[in-house]
Scaffold this motif. Structure first.
Motif, PDB file in Angstrom:
ATOM      1  N   LEU A  59      15.486   1.788  10.876  1.00  0.00           N
ATOM      2  CA  LEU A  59      15.528   0.922  12.060  1.00  0.00           C
ATOM      3  C   LEU A  59      16.464   1.485  13.121  1.00  0.00           C
ATOM      4  O   LEU A  59      16.190   1.384  14.322  1.00  0.00           O
ATOM      5  CB  LEU A  59      15.952  -0.492  11.662  1.00  0.00           C
ATOM      6  N   ALA A  63      15.127   2.513  16.792  1.00  0.00           N
ATOM      7  CA  ALA A  63      15.676   1.917  18.013  1.00  0.00           C
ATOM      8  C   ALA A  63      16.077   2.994  19.016  1.00  0.00           C
ATOM      9  O   ALA A  63      15.826   2.868  20.223  1.00  0.00           O
ATOM     10  CB  ALA A  63      16.875   1.036  17.667  1.00  0.00           C
ATOM     11  N   TYR A  85      13.649  -2.938  20.493  1.00  0.00           N
ATOM     12  CA  TYR A  85      13.809  -2.952  19.040  1.00  0.00           C
ATOM     13  C   TYR A  85      12.448  -3.320  18.474  1.00  0.00           C
ATOM     14  O   TYR A  85      11.915  -4.381  18.779  1.00  0.00           O
ATOM     15  CB  TYR A  85      14.877  -3.998  18.694  1.00  0.00           C
ATOM     16  N   CYS A  86      11.832  -2.413  17.719  1.00  0.00           N
ATOM     17  CA  CYS A  86      10.491  -2.643  17.184  1.00  0.00           C
ATOM     18  C   CYS A  86       9.498  -2.907  18.322  1.00  0.00           C
ATOM     19  O   CYS A  86       8.792  -3.917  18.348  1.00  0.00           O
ATOM     20  CB  CYS A  86      10.492  -3.787  16.182  1.00  0.00           C
ATOM     21  N   ALA A 152      17.857  -8.268  10.194  1.00  0.00           N
ATOM     22  CA  ALA A 152      17.257  -7.156  10.937  1.00  0.00           C
ATOM     23  C   ALA A 152      15.746  -7.137  10.769  1.00  0.00           C
ATOM     24  O   ALA A 152      15.002  -6.916  11.733  1.00  0.00           O
ATOM     25  CB  ALA A 152      17.865  -5.836  10.466  1.00  0.00           C
ATOM     26  N   SER A 155      14.192 -10.071  12.715  1.00  0.00           N
ATOM     27  CA  SER A 155      14.271  -9.818  14.151  1.00  0.00           C
ATOM     28  C   SER A 155      13.222  -8.796  14.577  1.00  0.00           C
ATOM     29  O   SER A 155      12.588  -8.936  15.634  1.00  0.00           O
ATOM     30  CB  SER A 155      15.671  -9.327  14.524  1.00  0.00           C
ATOM     31  N   CYS A 156      13.031  -7.768  13.776  1.00  0.00           N
ATOM     32  CA  CYS A 156      12.004  -6.768  14.056  1.00  0.00           C
ATOM     33  C   CYS A 156      10.619  -7.415  14.046  1.00  0.00           C
ATOM     34  O   CYS A 156       9.791  -7.147  14.922  1.00  0.00           O
ATOM     35  CB  CYS A 156      12.085  -5.651  13.022  1.00  0.00           C
ATOM     36  N   SER A 159      10.184  -9.458  17.259  1.00  0.00           N
ATOM     37  CA  SER A 159      10.035  -8.604  18.423  1.00  0.00           C
ATOM     38  C   SER A 159       8.653  -7.965  18.465  1.00  0.00           C
ATOM     39  O   SER A 159       7.983  -7.941  19.510  1.00  0.00           O
ATOM     40  CB  SER A 159      11.123  -7.522  18.408  1.00  0.00           C
ATOM     41  N   MET A 160       8.209  -7.463  17.332  1.00  0.00           N
ATOM     42  CA  MET A 160       6.917  -6.781  17.274  1.00  0.00           C
ATOM     43  C   MET A 160       5.762  -7.748  17.530  1.00  0.00           C
ATOM     44  O   MET A 160       4.832  -7.443  18.285  1.00  0.00           O
ATOM     45  CB  MET A 160       6.761  -6.108  15.911  1.00  0.00           C
ATOM     46  N   THR A 202      21.300  -2.442  13.367  1.00  0.00           N
ATOM     47  CA  THR A 202      21.056  -2.247  14.792  1.00  0.00           C
ATOM     48  C   THR A 202      21.054  -3.552  15.573  1.00  0.00           C
ATOM     49  O   THR A 202      21.516  -3.616  16.710  1.00  0.00           O
ATOM     50  CB  THR A 202      19.707  -1.524  14.999  1.00  0.00           C
ATOM     51  N   VAL A 203      20.553  -4.619  14.985  1.00  0.00           N
ATOM     52  CA  VAL A 203      20.424  -5.889  15.689  1.00  0.00           C
ATOM     53  C   VAL A 203      21.790  -6.554  15.842  1.00  0.00           C
ATOM     54  O   VAL A 203      22.679  -6.387  14.999  1.00  0.00           O
ATOM     55  CB  VAL A 203      19.436  -6.808  14.937  1.00  0.00           C
ATOM     56  N   ASP A 207      21.045 -10.261  20.331  1.00  0.00           N
ATOM     57  CA  ASP A 207      19.617  -9.973  20.157  1.00  0.00           C
ATOM     58  C   ASP A 207      18.912 -11.122  19.456  1.00  0.00           C
ATOM     59  O   ASP A 207      17.822 -11.541  19.848  1.00  0.00           O
ATOM     60  CB  ASP A 207      19.423  -8.695  19.338  1.00  0.00           C
TER      61      ASP A 207
END
Length: 691
Positions: A59, A63, A85-86, A152, A155-156, A159-160, A202-203, A207
Motif C-alpha cells: 500500500l 500510494a 490512495y487506491c 488501511a 480505507s482502500c 476509496s476504490m 499510509t492512511v 484520510d
C-alpha cells in the motif's frame, strides 16, 4: 490590556507570579515539521505478521506510485478530493486485503474484536522488556490481528469503490461495511485511531474522516434492500474537511476564529440587567471581611473563583470560606496563602447530594453517567436546608459550579451568587423539559439580578451554552492561583506527565516508552494517577506533560499545567470533539431558543458534520491558546521532547501568557465581587413553581 499589565507588574511580582521567569527570545515556537524517524511497536505496525507487513509495504508503494502518476497526468483521479490512495481499480488487491486478511483474521462472533485489539499491546516480546512493570502477557493474543492494517484495508476499499462504483458494483456491500466500520472507529469513545498517524501505515486519521464524510449519506440513508447504483447515488462530493489546506477546513477554522473574537467581546452583566451602584474598592489598614459559602462537587472548579478573589484582592479583603459538597480532586489542594478548599464528606449538604445522585445505565459505552434523580426536588430541598444553615445565613456571597442547578437554590435562598462553570450547565439533568425550565430560570432569575455573576471556564463552553439560552456568558479562563507557589522547574528531568484519562484502550505509557526506548531517548512517562500523594509542585517538576483529550474537553488539569508553565503537548485532531461528555448527542438536546446561523454555524453534538468537528476543535483552548504544543505523531512528539532548552523557551511563553490572563481577568473578578456586595434588589414574586 497593555496598561493593565504595566500597572499590575509590581503586584504580580509581589504575588510571586513572575518569580524565576527566564529571559528568552520572544515569539518562540517549536518547529511543527520536526520529527524523528521511529519504528513503531508491532501492535501498531503489525511488523511481526508477514502477510500484514507485505500489505503495508504494498500500500505504501502503491500510494507513492499513484500520486506520481496523477501528478504526471498518466492516471486520472476520478474522484477529486479523496486521498490519493487506491486510485486505480484493483480487484486482486481487494481480494487479498478483505477476503484474505481482514475476514480471515477477524475474531469469531463470540469474541469482542476490540478487546482483542486492546490486549494485543501486552504480547510478550522484546519490545516491552525493561519497563520494570509486571505486564500480563499472552502469547496467543494478537498474533494475527492488525487494527491499523484493517483500517488501511477498509480505507482502500472505500476509496476504490467511490472512484469505480459502476465497474465494482458487485463490491458495494464490502464498501458499505468498510465505511460503517470506519465511522464506528471515529466515533468510538475508546479513541482507537489516535495513534494511526504514528503506525507507519499510509492512511491517516484525516484520510479516514474525509472518506467517511463522502459516505455520510450512504450510512445515514441507504438500506441493504437497495441496489449498488442506489448506494453510489448517496456518495457525496469530497470536500476534504479535515485536510489541513482544503477550502472546507480553512473556512471552518475562519468561522471558529470569528466565534472566538465574538465570545471575547461578551461581558457581564447582560445589557438587560438593571444597573447597580457598586461599592468602592479601597486599600484598608484592616482588610474588609467577606464570608463566602461555596457549593460544588469538583474541588478545582469551585476553588478557582475563590482563589482568584483571595489572591488578587488580598490587600482589600479577608475571605472566610465555608466549603460544601466537594469530594473530587481535593487532594492536590494542600497549602497556600488563600482559603484552601476542603473535601466535604459528611455535611448535610453532601448527604443531600448523595441522596439525589444517580448512575445511569451505560448501554455498553463509557459515557459519563452521573445524574440527579429528581432535580426539582433537589433544588427545593437544598433551598430548605440553606434556610436553616447558620453559616449560609451569615455569608455575604455564595458560589456555585457543579451541578449548576444548585445556583438556583442558593439565589432563591437570598444570596448573591457567583456561578463558574467548567462543564455544560445541564450536566446531571436528564429530562429535556427540566433543562428548558432551568435555562429560563438562569435567564429570568439569575441574569436579572445585578448582584449575580455567571461565567464559564472556556470560550468553548460559552458558545455551547449560547446554543441553549440567549445569554452571552463571558469566558474567564482559569488562573490556577491555588497552585502557588508551584511553577515549572523540570527537576524530574526524565519524567513526562500524562493526564488521567478513563479510556480503557491504549496503554499510553507502555506505547510511548516503547517508542522512546526504540529511539534511544531516556525518558519515562507517568500517568497522573500514579503520583499517589502528588502535589502541584510534583507536577511542575516534570520535564513536560502530555494531555490526551477525552470525554470532558476543557478540564481543570490542562489549565493547571499551563498556568504552572509546564510545557504541554496535545495530540492535534478534530476526532477528540466526538465524545459522549462535552459533546454528548443525547444528553443536552433541549434548548430555550435557536441562535442565528451566522453566530452559531455548527452544532457541537452533530458528530456526522465533519466540518463542524473542525470548527469545534479550533474553539478548544488546545488550539485557541498560544504556546500549546500540538503534535500529529509520536515521532514529532519525541523530537520536541529532546531539548530541555527548547522546553524552557516554551515555559517562558506560558508564563507570559499566564500574566496576560491574570491582568485581563482581574477587572472581571473585581466587578463580580463588588456586585455581590452591593445592595439587594427588591424582592421578586415567588418562583417556587419553577425548577
Amino acid at each position: 490590556l497593555h496598561n493593565k499589565i504595566t500597572c499590575m507588574a509590581g503586584t504580580l511580582f509581589a504575588l510571586g507570579l513572575l518569580g524565576g521567569l527566564r529571559a528568552q527570545p520572544p515569539g518562540y515556537t517549536l518547529n511543527p515539521t520536526a520529527s524523528l524517524h521511529l519504528d513503531p511497536p508491532s501492535w501498531l505496525s503489525c511488523s511481526d505478521a508477514d502477510e500484514w507487513q507485505s500489505l503495508r509495504a504494498a500500500l505504501s508503494a502503491l500510494a507513492r506510485t499513484e500520486a506520481e502518476e496523477v501528478a504526471a497526468g498518466t492516471l486520472e483521479n476520478t474522484f477529486p478530493g479523496l486521498p490519493l490512495y487506491c486510485v486505480r481499480e484493483d480487484r486482486d488487491l481487494v481480494k487479498w486485503m478483505i477476503e484474505g486478511l481482514v475476514t480471515e483474521t477477524w475474531p469469531s462472533d463470540e469474541k469482542d474484536a476490540w478487546e482483542e485489539f486492546r490486549r494485543a499491546q501486552y504480547k510478550c516480546s522484546g519490545e516491552i522488556n525493561g519497563t520494570g512493570e509486571p505486564f500480563d502477557c499472552d502469547h496467543d493474543v494478537g498474533s494475527h490481528l492488525c487494527l491499523y492494517g484493517t483500517v488501511a484495508a477498509c480505507s482502500c476499499m472505500m476509496s476504490m469503490f467511490a472512484r469505480h462504483s459502476e465497474s465494482m458494483a458487485d463490491s458495494y456491500l464490502g464498501a458499505f461495511n468498510a465505511a460503517k466500520t470506519m465511522q464506528w472507529l471515529l466515533q468510538s469513545e475508546r479513541k482507537m485511531l489516535e495513534f494511526l498517524d504514528s503506525s507507519s501505515w499510509t492512511v491517516t486519521v484525516n484520510d479516514v474522516a474525509n472518506l467517511v464524510d463522502v459516505y455520510r449519506d450512504v450510512l445515514a440513508h441507504w438500506k441493504e434492500t437497495e441496489t449498488a447504483s442506489q448506494l453510489a447515488s448517496y456518495l457525496r462530493p469530497s470536500t476534504s474537511p479535515w485536510s489541513p489546506d482544503s477550502p472546507a477546513r480553512v473556512a471552518a477554522e475562519a468561522a471558529a476564529q470569528a466565534s472566538l473574537e465574538r465570545i471575547a467581546s461578551w461581558h457581564w452583566p447582560p445589557a438587560s440587567t438593571p444597573p447597580v451602584s457598586l461599592p468602592t474598592m479601597k486599600f484598608r489598614d484592616v482588610p474588609r471581611s467577606v464570608r463566602i459559602w461555596a457549593f460544588g462537587t469538583h474541588c478545582s472548579v469551585m476553588a478557582e473563583p475563590v482563589a482568584s478573589l483571595a489572591t488578587l484582592f488580598s490587600q482589600q479583603f479577608r475571605f472566610e470560606v465555608f466549603w460544601r459538597g466537594a469530594a473530587d480532586y481535593c487532594k492536590f489542594h494542600k497549602s497556600s496563602n488563600w482559603p484552601v478548599v476542603k473535601a466535604d464528606l459528611e455535611s448535610p449538604f453532601r448527604q443531600l447530594y448523595d441522596k439525589h445522585w444517580h448512575k445511569r445505565e451505560s448501554h455498553g459505552t463509557f459515557e459519563h453517567k452521573d445524574s440527579l434523580k429528581h432535580p426539582s426536588a433537589f433544588v427545593e430541598e437544598l433551598r430548605a436546608l440553606l434556610s436553616r444553615d447558620a453559616a449560609f445565613q451569615a455569608s455575604d456571597v455564595a458560589t456555585c459550579s457543579e451541578p449548576a442547578i444548585a445556583c438556583l437554590a442558593l439565589a432563591r435562598a437570598g444570596k448573591p451568587i457567583i456561578g463558574y462553570f467548567g462543564v455544560h450547565i445541564s450536566f446531571m439533568i436528564q429530562d429535556p423539559a427540566t433543562q428548558v425550565e432551568m435555562y429560563k430560570s438562569f435567564q429570568e432569575e439569575l441574569a436579572a439580578d445585578p448582584r449575580n455573576t455567571l461565567a464559564t471556564a472556556a470560550p468553548y463552553l460559552s458558545m455551547q451554552l449560547y446554543s441553549h439560552v440567549a445569554l452571552e456568558l463571558p469566558s474567564i479562563r482559569p488562573l490556577s492561583l491555588y497552585a502557588q507557589p508551584a511553577v515549572y522547574s523540570a527537576r524530574y528531568e526524565k519524567t513526562v506527565l500524562l493526564n488521567k484519562r478513563p479510556v480503557p484502550f491504549w496503554d499510553r505509557r507502555l506505547l510511548l516508552e516503547t517508542f522512546a526506548r526504540g529511539s534511544g531517548i531516556d525518558i519515562q512517562f507517568f500517568d497522573a494517577v500514579e503520583f499517589k500523594e502528588a502535589s502541584f509542585e510534583d507536577w511542575a517538576s516534570c520535564r513536560a506533560a502530555i494531555y490526551f483529550p477525552y470525554d470532558w474537553l476543557q478540564t481543570m488539569a490542562f489549565y493547571d499545567w499551563i498556568n504552572m508553565a509546564i510545557p504541554t503537548f496535545v495530540p492535534d485532531s478534530p476526532m477528540y470533539t466526538i465524545n459522549r461528555g462535552t459533546n454528548s448527542p443525547s444528553d443536552f438536546q433541549a434548548s430555550a431558543w435557536r441562535p442565528a446561523h451566522d453566530i452559531y454555524p455548527f452544532h457541537y453534538s452533530d458528530w456526522e458534520d465533519f466540518h463542524g468537528r473542525v470548527y469545534w476543535w479550533q474553539l478548544t483552548d488546545f488550539c485557541a491558546l498560544p504556546n500549546i504544543l500540538r503534535f500529529s505523531s509520536v515521532s514529532q512528539l519525541m523530537q520536541s521532547l529532546i531539548s530541555q532548552e527548547d522546553l524552557w523557551l516554551v515555559s517562558a511563553g506560558l508564563r507570559k501568557d499566564h500574566l496576560v490572563r491574570v491582568a485581563s481577568s482581574r477587572h472581571f473578578w473585581q466587578e463580580a465581587l463588588l456586585g455581590s456586595l452591593s445592595d439587594p434588589m427588591p424582592k421578586a414574586p415567588s418562583l417556587a413553581s419553577k425548577v
